[in-house]
Design an enzyme around this catalytic site. Structure first.
Site, PDB file in Angstrom:
ATOM      1  N   SER A 246       0.861  -1.181   0.000  1.00 17.56           N
ATOM      2  CA  SER A 246       0.000   0.000   0.000  1.00 17.56           C
ATOM      3  C   SER A 246       0.898   1.232   0.000  1.00 17.56           C
ATOM      4  CB  SER A 246      -0.873   0.007   1.258  1.00 17.56           C
ATOM      5  OG  SER A 246      -0.040   0.176   2.378  1.00 17.56           O
ATOM      6  N   LYS A 247       0.242   2.367  -0.171  1.00 13.04           N
ATOM      7  CA  LYS A 247       1.025   3.614  -0.152  1.00 13.04           C
ATOM      8  C   LYS A 247       1.773   3.752   1.168  1.00 13.04           C
ATOM      9  CE  LYS A 247      -2.348   6.122  -1.370  1.00 13.04           C
ATOM     10  NZ  LYS A 247      -3.283   7.209  -1.361  1.00 13.04           N
ATOM     11  N   GLN A 248       1.125   3.254   2.245  1.00 11.09           N
ATOM     12  CA  GLN A 248       1.706   3.399   3.588  1.00 11.09           C
ATOM     13  C   GLN A 248       3.033   2.655   3.727  1.00 11.09           C
ATOM     14  OE1 GLN A 248      -1.647   2.795   3.103  1.00 11.09           O
ATOM     15  NE2 GLN A 248      -2.049   4.946   3.531  1.00 11.09           N
TER      16      GLN A 248
END
Ligand code: GLU
Length: 305
Positions: A246-248
């Site tokens: 994910s972007k995280q």
């Protein structure tokens, strides 16, 4: 499935551009549709407006197109379909299957603690039924959210085409889940069930992280008397921390200057053989390979129907 036109979809949330993980799901759903001469749709799940990133929808469609993945019908956007969600909620209200809830997260935790219960699931307390009509409803509290009155008899079983037999008692594991949120936004569960039915989706192919939502969606389909698609939950691409990419955890947007490489990596993740040539040629190689891999599944599904 036999005799019924296959309709599948890829339903990204435009919270950012596609990354390697989302391309795996897009490719899997596209291949699954192609193998069965089906229709493949793209639906932009922008129902959670505040989480959407301006320009991400266009970017996703552009990324898909550069990988040769183009929706067979006009792309729909959930933000344009709120009238359909309201209609579905109205049906549930009429049937007394939806109720208004005035509880905050704190209220729910307090109610559970008072009963000596610590029922928690994915860091969310399981709703204890406080505002159910048979318990007196809102009792003067201001309304916050609409919830589905999940029937006691909600032991859901289904056979996932990738993961095998599954089971969940929704009343026990989740409780009365939210249909329209306290901030006025439509919940993912309601929007996805309404859209899948309205678009005539017969097969849902998506990442395994979403598998836990399936029993709730089946409960809603039943409450709304909508057909149940078959489900295939494909393996996720994990980041270095072992979590879903994910972007995280630093997922990079797909590099559009090398779409064939990005596609080849996605195909490898799905256990497909290496392929050569143009994007169209590679996709055809994988359709053939997917076709072999799914014959067993198709037979199994036929036996089930
Ligand atoms: N919009 C969801 C996501 O991007 C997928 C929903 C679905 O495939 O049911 O995670």
């Amino acid at each position: 499935m036999q005799g019924k036109l296959y309709r599948g979809r890829f339903a990204p949330s435009p919270t950012g551009p596609l990354h390697a993980g989302s391309l795996v799901t897009a490719l899997a759903s596209w291949l699954d549709a192609r193998v069965q001469d089906g229709v493949w749709l793209v639906r932009l799940e922008d129902v959670d407006g505040p989480r959407c990133v301006p320009g991400a929808s266009e970017q996703i469609l552009h990324q898909l197109a550069s990988c040769g993945l183009v929706s067979d019908e006009p792309v729909v956007q959930q933000s344009q379909r709120t009238a359909l969600y309201q209609k579905a909620l109205n049906r549930l209200i009429q049937r007394q299957l939806a109720f208004l809830c005035g509880c905050s997260r704190k209220d729910i935790e307090g109610a559970l603690a008072a009963r000596g219960e610590h029922t928690e699931r994915h860091h969310n307390a399981i709703y204890p039924g406080t505002c159910r009509p048979e318990r007196g409803g809102l009792k003067g509290k201001p309304a916050r959210a609409w919830r589905l009155a999940v029937p006691e008899a909600s032991n859901i079983t289904w056979t996932d085409l990738q993961m095998g037999p599954q089971q969940q008692n929704v009343a026990q594991a989740v409780g009365d889940f939210v249909l329209k949120r306290a901030d006025g936004l439509w919940a993912y569960q309601l929007a996805v069930v309404v859209d899948d039915a309205e678009q005539g989706i017969t097969r849902v192919v998506r990442g395994q992280d979403l598998m836990d939502n399936t029993p709730r969606q089946i409960v809603l389909q039943t409450a709304l008397e909508m057909p149940r698609p078959s489900y295939r939950h494909v393996p996720l691409v994990l980041g270095e921390d072992g979590e879903k990419l994910s972007k995280q955890n630093g997922a990079q947007a797909l590099d559009l200057s090398h779409p064939t490489e990005a596609l080849s990596l996605a195909a490898k993740h799905l256990g497909l053989p290496p392929a050569l040539g143009s994007i169209a040629e590679r996709l055809q190689t994988w359709v053939n390979a997917w076709s072999c891999a799914t014959i067993a599944t198709l037979n199994a599904e036929r036996d089930l129907s």
